[in-house]
Write an enzyme that holds these catalytic residues in place. Structure first.
Site, PDB file in Angstrom:
ATOM      1  N   GLU A   1     -16.889  -0.256 -10.585  1.00 19.53           N
ATOM      2  CA  GLU A   1     -16.965  -1.383 -11.522  1.00 19.53           C
ATOM      3  C   GLU A   1     -17.537  -2.573 -10.786  1.00 19.53           C
ATOM      4  O   GLU A   1     -17.079  -2.913  -9.690  1.00 19.53           O
ATOM      5  CB  GLU A   1     -15.584  -1.740 -12.086  1.00 19.53           C
ATOM      6  CG  GLU A   1     -15.631  -2.959 -13.024  1.00 19.53           C
ATOM      7  CD  GLU A   1     -14.248  -3.436 -13.436  1.00 19.53           C
ATOM      8  OE1 GLU A   1     -13.368  -2.581 -13.674  1.00 19.53           O
ATOM      9  OE2 GLU A   1     -14.048  -4.668 -13.511  1.00 19.53           O
TER      10      GLU A   1
ATOM     11  N   GLU B   1       0.826  -1.201   0.000  1.00 19.38           N
ATOM     12  CA  GLU B   1       0.000   0.000   0.000  1.00 19.38           C
ATOM     13  C   GLU B   1       0.862   1.253   0.000  1.00 19.38           C
ATOM     14  O   GLU B   1       0.546   2.240  -0.680  1.00 19.38           O
ATOM     15  CB  GLU B   1      -0.940   0.014   1.205  1.00 19.38           C
ATOM     16  CG  GLU B   1      -2.072  -0.984   1.164  1.00 19.38           C
ATOM     17  CD  GLU B   1      -1.680  -2.376   1.639  1.00 19.38           C
ATOM     18  OE1 GLU B   1      -2.521  -3.290   1.574  1.00 19.38           O
ATOM     19  OE2 GLU B   1      -0.520  -2.547   2.082  1.00 19.38           O
TER      20      GLU B   1
END
Length: 257
Positions: free
Chosen positions: A211, A89
């Site tokens: 999405e 991350e």
């Protein structure tokens, strides 16, 4: 160029020129666009090309811009060979902040009216760091993904399952309302935890599904192309709306299997 080892359904290497952006002028007036920039290809030449494309994009879209997006499903970059398996991350956030800063500067110079344009992020394929999706959206925000206060909408992706996985059934996977609630809750929990961080995100930045659809990897015959799957679409989207997910973008394409 299609690389079958990654996907036989779409090209993963595409070369474009300035005329590519004329496609933004083919839609009816008033249609808003989210323009995506390439984060995956990280060679110096690829990054330079990405940043050089920003003026062409902003000039073609003009005031019809909704958001920019920098990178799509970076938690799966390792599977395409774009990043190592241990891509973290912190690595992603550093790249994203550097890239969006350069994109924003290029847009500001070329399109002053869009100088305050914001981004859709982080657009991860999933909501947890597991054996396949290697980044956690909450950890990305804890790493100060919104350090520049330029995220205008938080986007997450979701599929009810992967078409090639064993155990996928129409009744148990798509037409099971308990499963719908359970899958939605994984997204809602991430949303709550991100907003709990405070700062510039809550409560003004919406959390959406940027999405989603039924079965990933282009679906499966007899499951995702049935009337039962259509009923799932109603159940899923109405349930999202009831839980204050303000927008959901169903992933569709032409010439798929």
């Amino acid at each position: 160029m299609i690389r079958p080892n990654i996907s036989a359904d779409y090209p993963t290497i595409i070369t474009i020129g300035p005329s590519f952006f004329d496609s933004y002028k083919t839609m009816p007036k008033g249609v808003k666009f989210v323009h995506g920039f390439n984060l995956g290809a990280n060679s110096s030449a690829a990054r330079a090309a990405t940043f050089a494309s920003a003026p062409y994009a902003c000039k073609a879209i003009g005031n019809n811009l909704a958001y920019f997006e920098y990178g799509n499903e970076p938690d799966l970059f390792w599977a395409s060979g774009y990043r190592p398996r241990n891509y973290t991350e912190a690595d992603y956030v550093a790249e994203w902040l550097n890239g969006t800063s350069q994109i924003s500067e290029a847009v500001k110079a070329a399109c002053p009216s869009l100088a305050g344009a914001t981004y859709m992020a982080p657009s991860f394929a999933g909501v947890a760091n597991n054996s396949y999706m290697t980044l956690d959206p909450l950890k990305a925000f804890k790493q100060d993904l919104n350090a520049d206060a330029n995220i205008g909408i938080i986007s997450s992706h979701n599929y009810m399952g992967v078409s090639t996985n064993p155990g996928i059934t129409l009744q148990g996977t798509l037409m099971n309302h308990s499963n719908v609630i359970a899958k939605a809750e994984t997204q809602l929990e991430v949303s709550r935890n991100i907003f709990a961080l405070g700062g510039d995100l809550a409560p003004k930045v919406p959390f959406i599904l940027g999405e989603h659809n039924s079965l990933a990897r282009q679906g499966r015959p007899g499951l995702s192309n049935t009337f039962g799957a259509a009923l799932w679409g109603v159940d899923w989207n109405v349930y999202l709306a009831s839980q204050n997910i303000s927008r959901s973008h169903m992933h569709q394409g032409t010439n798929y299997r």
